[in-house]
Design an enzyme around this catalytic site. Structure first.
Site, PDB file in Angstrom:
ATOM      1  CB  SER A 593      -1.357  -0.107   1.986  1.00 33.54           C
ATOM      2  OG  SER A 593      -0.098   0.592   2.106  1.00 33.54           O
ATOM      3  CE  LYS A 594       5.395   4.523  -0.481  1.00 36.32           C
ATOM      4  NZ  LYS A 594       6.509   4.040   0.393  1.00 36.32           N
ATOM      5  N   GLY A 595       0.163   6.246   0.592  1.00 35.92           N
ATOM      6  CA  GLY A 595      -0.060   7.515   1.111  1.00 35.92           C
ATOM      7  C   GLY A 595       0.416   8.491   0.157  1.00 35.92           C
ATOM      8  CG  ASP A 649       7.842   7.260   1.832  1.00 34.45           C
ATOM      9  OD1 ASP A 649       8.629   7.811   0.851  1.00 34.45           O
ATOM     10  OD2 ASP A 649       7.197   6.183   1.279  1.00 34.45           O
TER      11      ASP A 649
END
Length: 1050
Positions: A593-595, A649
C-alpha cells in the site's frame, strides 16, 4: 511562562486601561452567560450590560476639539457642517472608545474628511447611492470602514474582509497574531426611503500575549490571552471563552456553541478552532449566514497563544432581504452543522457560486471534490490508445517509447484543471442534480435532523443513474462537457463511504471502489482506495490487499510549474509506489500500500496540518462512530471492518508519533500497529537509526562484488540522495567504495579522485547536506555546484549556467567515473525511456552496476534498456525491502504482546534506555533482513544465468510467483492441518517472540487473517527462492514432502 512581575512591552491601550474607573458599557449590547438551557439546547445569555466593556476615554472631548481645529484648517468640509460630521463619527457609528484612544487627532480628522468626501462623491452618482470606503493599514493595526447591506455579500469594491483576512488573520508571518472587532452602524445611510446600506467598521489590533509561548494544552485565560482582551472582556465573557477553549484544545476540528439572548432576536455564535488550520474561514462564515438570510451586528476574532482562535458573531435576521427564509433558530441550526463542512474547505473553487446563492455550500464543496477527482480519473487516453497498444509490439523499444510519449501528451493536454472548472461552473443545474443523488445515498437522517429540518439546498428530485445519464446528455453541448459531467456519475457510483455529512470533521475523505479504473492503464486491480481533500492538500491511499503495509509521503513543489507536474502524476505515482510495495512485501504477511499527500502551491509550509487532517479524516472511515453530535454513524456500503497499516516516508518521519497517539486517543483498538517507524518510547524500531533499508540494499551491492570477485575499495561510486537522508546517510556509513559523486537536494558534489571519506562520514552522522561539505578537502579536479549557483566554471572548463538544472540531470552525464550507481533518493522516473540513452554509448551502458535503493527511480522500460546494454541492475522491489521487513516484525511484536508486555519489553523508558528484549529483537530483525535479501539475490542471479532473462523481469516474476502462491496457500487445506500450520508458524515467527510469549499465546492474540498471511508468505517465499519463479509441477510436492519428513521426525 512570564512571571507576574516580568516587564512587558508597552501597549498603548493596556497601559491606559490599567487603573481606569469607572468603565461604561460598550455602545453595542453585550450579554452575560447563565447556566440555563432553553428548549433548543442552547445556553441563554440574559443581561445587556456585560460582555465586552469599552474603557472610558477621558480625553475624548479634548480630542474632538483638536479634530475640529484640524478639519476647519483643512477647509475640505464647510465649517457649518463640521460639528455634525464629528458628532456623527464619534456617536452614531458605534465605534468603540479604543479606536479614539489609539489614534491621534490628525488620523481621526483624516478619516472624518475621507468619509465626508465619499458622501460628496455619492451625490454625483446617478443612483445617488452612498458608498463610503475607508482603509488605514499599519504593521500593528488597521481600520476599515465600508458600506454594506445587511445579509448581502458584496462582489464589488475592495472586499475588506478578504483583505484583512489575507493580510492579518492568515498572514505569512506566524510570529504576529491579530485580533479583530467589527461593528455595524445602527442606522442606515442616505436620505432615500428605500436605502438599506449601513456602515461596517473593522478594527484590527496586533496581539500582545501574557505568555507568547504557552503550551498547546494550556487553557488558563490569564496565561494565554491577549492583554487587550483581558482588559476589555468581562468575567462572563471570559467564562464563555474559557469553556470553549477547554474543549477546543482536545479537538482537531471546530468547536461550535450557540447562545440565545433573552428578550432579543439576536443569537450569539461562538466558533473555536486551531489557528491557521482554516485559511479564509472568516469571510466564508459571512457568506454562510448570508445564504440563510442572517446578518451580524458585531463580530470578534480573538487569538490565544496556545494556538486557538475563537470567533464570536452576533446574528439576527436580515430584515431587508426579500424572499422566504426559515426562522432564525432553524437557520442557526443549519449554519452550525455546515460550519464543519466550511472548515474543511473555507474557500472552495466554486465558492463564488455559493456566495451569490447560485449553489448551496454542500453543492459547491461536493463540486470541488469531484473537480479534484476528475483531474485524476478522466479517461483521456480513449479507445484509440487501446487500439494502438494492440497494434504495436511491446518488445520493440521504439514502439514502447512512442506509446510512453503519447500517454504523457494525452494526459497533459486538453483537460487542464481550469478547463474542467469552467465546464463544471457552466452547469449548476447538473451539479445540483448529481449532488442530490450523492446525498440521497450518504446523508443519514436522524432525530437531530428531524427536529430542525430545513432544506440546506433547494428541493431537487433524486434521479436514478440512468436518468442522470440522460439529463447529462441532454444538457451538455459537446463531448468534453459530457465526459466531465459523466465523471460525476462515476464518482457517485464509486463512493462506498464518506465523512462528508459527519460533524466535527477536519477534511473530506471518501472510500472508493477502485473498479472504475481502466484495466489498460492499471492492469493490477487495487483492493482499496481512499481520496482525501483538505484546505491545504489532496491525497490518496491505495492498497493491493486487505492486509497491506506502506508509507505515507508528502510531496512538496518548488514552483507552480512543479506543482502542476506533481498534480498530474499524483495518482499514477501513488499507484506505482503501492505496486512496488506489493512486490517488495513478498517476504512479509502484508501486501503493498502507499499514501501520497500533495501540498497545494501556496501551502508548502503546512505539511504537518495536511498530514494530521489526512490521518484524522481516514480514521473517520475506519472507526465506528460512537459519540452522537461529534462523530455520527456514516452510511457504509463497504460493510466490513478495515484496518490500514502505515509507516513513514518522505517528509513524514517526524509525524508518526502523533499519528500513533492520535489513533489511541480516538479509541482505535489497533493503535499500536497503526504506524511503524514511531519513536522507541512508543515501541517503534526507527529504520534510519538501525539502517534497516540500507542493510537490504547493501546485500545486493555486496552480492555483485562477491559474484564478480571485485575489490570494493577500487569501485568508483555515484549516489543520489545525500548524507542528510535516511538511506543515503546509512549507505555512506556502511560502504567501503570510493565515492566520486553525490547528488542531494542542495546540489552536486563530485571528485574524480575520490571524495574525502572522513568528511562524508561527518556529514552522514550529522545528517547534513553536501552544501555543508568542506570544499577545501576536494582535489584539484573536484567541485561542488549548489542549486542556487549560476555560471559556475568546472575544473575542466565547462560552464554550468543553472545549478538546479545541473543537479536534476547530473546522474545522466557520461563522465566515465562511475562503476556502481546506488540511487538512495530522487524523484520517481528520474531515468525513463527518453533519457536512458544518455547512459548508453556505442550500445554499452556507461555504468556497469546499478542497485536501485530509491523507489521507482528508474522506469521498468529504462531498466530493460540498460540490461540490454550490459548493465547489471537490481530493481527497487528487490533491493529496497529492508524497511518493510522491519516494519512487519515491529507490527508482529505489537500484536503479540498485550499492552503491559508491550510497554515493558518494547518501549524505551523516560531516559531513553532500551529494554533488553528490544535490543535483542532489533538484532534479530537485522539478521532477518540480510537473510531475505541474500535469498532473493541468489535466486535472481541463478535464474538469470539459467534463462538469460533480464534481472528486472525476474524480480517481478519472483514477486508475482510468491504473491500468487501466497494467496493460494492461505486458502488451501494446508492451513487446516494443525501440524503443518504450527510448524510453519514456528519457523516464520522470530524465535525471541516465541521464547518470550509462547507460540500458543501468539496464535491466540494475533488476528487469524494476519497469521494466515504469515503462513502463506513464508511458505511461498521459501519455495520460490529455492525452486525459482517457474518451477516444475512436482517441485512443490517435493518441497512439502521434505517439510513433512522434518515434522514427523519431531
Amino acid at each position: 511562562m512570564d512571571s507576574p512581575s516580568a516587564p512587558v512591552p508597552a501597549h498603548k491601550l493596556v497601559d491606559r486601561l490599567k487603573d481606569q474607573t469607572p468603565r461604561h458599557p460598550s455602545p453595542q449590547p453585550t450579554h452575560v452567560s447563565y447556566p440555563k438551557v432553553n428548549g433548543n439546547g442552547h445556553r441563554v445569555l440574559r443581561s445587556a450590560t456585560v460582555g465586552y466593556v469599552a474603557p472610558v476615554f477621558q480625553g475624548k472631548a479634548e480630542q474632538m476639539k483638536q479634530v475640529k481645529n484640524i478639519i476647519v484648517q483643512g477647509g475640505w468640509i464647510p465649517e457649518t457642517l463640521v460639528d455634525g460630521q464629528i458628532a456623527w463619527f464619534y456617536n452614531e457609528l458605534g465605534i468603540d472608545d479604543v479606536y479614539f484612544q489609539l489614534e491621534n487627532p490628525q488620523a481621526v480628522a483624516n478619516h472624518i474628511t475621507s468619509l465626508y468626501a465619499a458622501k460628496v462623491a455619492a451625490f454625483s452618482r446617478e443612483d445617488k447611492r452612498e458608498e463610503i470606503r475607508l482603509d488605514m493599514e499599519a504593521s500593528d493595526h488597521a481600520i476599515y470602514i465600508d458600506t454594506s447591506e445587511p445579509g448581502m455579500t458584496s462582489f464589488d469594491g475592495p472586499r475588506y474582509e478578504h483583505r484583512l483576512e489575507s493580510k492579518y488573520l492568515d498572514g505569512d508571518d506566524t510570529s504576529k497574531r491579530f485580533r479583530v472587532e467589527t461593528f455595524r452602524s445602527p442606522g442606515v445611510l442616505g436620505q432615500k426611503e428605500n436605502s438599506k446600506a449601513a456602515l461596517r467598521c473593522y478594527f484590527v489590533y496586533q496581539c500582545l500575549f501574557v505568555d507568547s509561548n504557552a503550551d498547546p494544552k494550556e487553557t488558563r485565560l490569564e496565561v494565554i490571552s491577549d492583554r487587550m482582551f483581558l482588559a476589555k472582556a468581562t468575567k462572563n465573557t471570559k467564562q464563555i471563552y474559557q469553556d470553549i477553549i477547554q474543549v477546543a484544545v482536545s479537538r482537531h476540528g471546530p468547536v461550535i456553541e450557540v447562545f440565545d439572548i433573552e428578550g432579543s432576536e439576536e443569537m450569539r455564535l461562538v466558533v473555536a478552532f486551531r489557528s491557521r488550520t482554516a485559511k479564509g474561514i472568516f469571510s466564508a462564515l459571512s457568506d454562510l449566514y448570508h445564504y440563510y438570510g442572517v446578518t451580524s451586528s458585531r463580530k470578534y476574532v480573538e487569538q490565544f497563544s496556545n494556538g486557538i482562535t475563537v470567533m464570536s458573531i452576533y446574528l439576527r435576521p436580515a430584515a431587508n432581504i426579500d424572499g422566504k427564509h426559515p426562522p432564525l433558530e432553524q437557520s442557526i441550526h443549519q449554519i452550525t452543522k455546515e460550519i464543519s463542512l466550511l472548515y474543511c474547505l473555507p474557500q472552495n473553487k466554486f465558492h463564488n457560486m455559493f456566495a451569490s446563492g447560485e449553489l448551496s455550500l454542500q453543492e459547491t464543496i461536493y463540486a470541488h471534490c469531484v473537480w479534484v477527482f476528475v483531474q485524476h480519473f478522466l479517461n483521456r487516453l480513449g479507445t484509440e490508445y487501446t487500439s494502438l497498444i494492440a497494434a504495436l509490439d511491446p518488445k520493440n523499444n521504439s514502439h514502447v517509447e512512442i506509446l510512453s510519449k503519447m500517454k504523457k501528451r494525452l494526459r497533459t493536454e486538453t483537460f487542464t484543471p481550469d478547463y474542467i472548472l469552467e465546464i463544471i461552473s457552466s452547469h449548476p443545474q447538473l451539479v445540483r442534480a448529481l449532488y442530490a443523488s450523492f446525498a440521497s445515498v450518504h446523508l443519514r437522517v436522524g432525530s437531530d435532523y428531524d427536529r430542525h429540518l430545513i432544506a440546506p439546498t433547494p428541493v431537487m428530485e433524486v434521479l436514478s443513474d440512468a436518468r442522470l445519464k440522460e439529463k447529462i446528455t441532454k444538457d451538455v453541448s459537446n463531448e468534453h462537457e459530457e465526459m466531465v459531467m459523466t465523471a460525476f456519475r462515476v464518482f457517485n457510483n464509486a463512493v462506498l463511504k464518506t465523512n462528508f455529512f459527519t460533524p466535527t470533521k477536519v477534511a473530506l475523505s471518501f472510500r472508493l471502489n477502485p473498479s472504475f479504473l481502466p484495466e489498460v492503464e492499471y492492469p493490477k486491480p487495487l483492493y482499496g482506495m481512499f481520496l482525501v481533500i483538505t484546505s491545504e492538500s489532496r491525497g490518496f491511499h491505495l492498497r493491493f490487499k486487505d492486509i497491506a503495509r506502506g508509507g505515507i509521503r508528502i510531496v512538496k513543489s518548488r514552483s507552480k510549474e512543479a506543482y502542476q507536474i506533481n498534480a498530474r502524476n499524483l495518482f499514477d505515482e501513488n499507484y506505482g509506489l503501492a505496486s512496488t510495495q506489493q512486490r517488495k512485501n513478498k517476504d512479509i504477511p502484508e501486501g503493498g500500500s502507499k499514501g501520497v499527500i500533495l501540498l497545494d502551491p501556496k501551502q508548502q509550509d503546512r505539511h504537518r496540518e495536511a498530514f494530521e487532517k489526512y490521518i484524522d479524516s481516514i480514521l473517520d472511515l475506519l472507526l465506528k462512530a460512537e459519540t452522537p453530535g461529534i462523530k455520527n454513524p456514516i452510511v457504509d456500503l463497504y460493510g466490513k471492518e478495515e484496518i490500514l497499516f502505515m509507516g513513514p516516508d518522505e517528509n513524514t518521519a517526524d509525524l508518526v508519533d502523533w499519528a500513533t497517539e492520535h489513533a489511541r486517543a480516538r479509541g482505535a483498538p489497533w493503535w499500536k500497529s497503526f504506524f511503524t517507524g514511531k519513536s522507541p518510547r512508543l515501541g517503534g524500531i526507527p529504520h534510519d537509526s538501525y539502517g534497516m533499508t540500507t542493510l537490504s540494499v547493501r546485500e545486493y551491492v555486496k552480492g555483485i562484488y562477491r559474484k564478480l570477485e571485485l575489490d570494493p575499495s577500487k569501485i568508483r561510486k555515484m549516489q543520489t540522495g545525500g548524507p542528510d537522508g535516511d538511506l543515503g546517510s546509512n549507505e555512506i556509513l556502511l560502504s567501503n567504495e570510493t565515492y566520486t559523486a553525490i547528488v542531494d537536494g542542495s546540489g552536486v558534489l563530485c571528485d574524480p579522485n575520490g571524495i574525502d571519506k572522513d568528511e562524508l562520514r561527518r556529514l552522514a552522522k550529522a545528517r547534513a547536506m553536501i552544501s555543508n561539505f568542506d570544499i577545501a578537502k576536494l582535489s584539484k579536479d573536484g567541485y561542488r555546484v549548489l542549486c542556487d549557483d549560476t555560471n559556475v566554471t568546472l575544473p575542466n572548463g565547462e560552464v554550468v549556467h543553472n545549478g538546479t538544472a545541473f543537479r536534476n540531470t547530473y546522474h545522466l552525464r557520461d563522465n566515465g567515473i562511475t562503476d556502481m550507481f546506488v540511487p538512495c533518493g530522487g524523484r520517481p522516473e528520474s531515468i525513463d525511456l527518453s533519457s536512458v540513452n544518455k547512459l548508453i554509448k556505442d550500445g554499452k551502458s556507461t555504468i556497469p552496476y546499478i542497485v536501485e535503493g530509491a523507489n521507482l527511480f528508474i522506469t521498468q522500460d529504462a531498466k530493460l534498456r540498460l540490461e540490454e546494454a550490459g548493465c547489471i541492475v537490481y530493481k527497487d522491489a528487490s533491493a529496497n525491502k529492508g524497511g518493510v521487513t522491519s516494519s512487519s516484525l515491529e507490527v508482529l511484536a505489537s500484536l503479540s504482546f498485550d499492552d503491559k508486555g508491550f510497554v515493558t519489553h518494547m518501549c524505551h523508558d523516560s531516559r531513553g534506555n532500551a529494554p533488553e528484549f528490544y535490543q535483542a529483537y532489533v538484532k534479530e530483525v537485522q539478521n532477518k533482513i540480510q537473510d531475505n535479501a541474500r535469498l532473493e539475490f541468489e535466486a535472481i542471479w541463478r535464474e538469470h544465468e539459467q534463462t538469460g532473462l533480464p534481472r528486472s523481469v525476474l524480480s517481478d516474476k519472483l514477486s508475482l510467483a510468491i504473491t500468487s502462491l501466497d494467496e493460494d496457500l492461505q486458502r488451501s487445506e494446508l492451513w487446516d492441518n494443525e501440524k503443518i500450520r504450527r510448524s510453519v508458524l514456528a519457523d516464520a515467527l522470530p524465535n525471541l517472540l516465541i521464547n518470550k510469549i509462547g507460540l500458543d499465546t501468539i496464535i491466540e492474540r494475533v488476528p487469524d487473517s494476519y497469521l494466515r498471511a504469515i503462513f502463506g508468505s513464508y511458505l511461498a517465499s521459501r519455495f520460490v527462492y529455492e525452486f525459482g519463479s517457474s518451477p516444475s509441477q512436482f517441485a512443490f510436492y517435493d518441497f512439502m514432502s521434505k517439510r513433512m519428513g522434518n515434522i514427523n521426525k519431531e
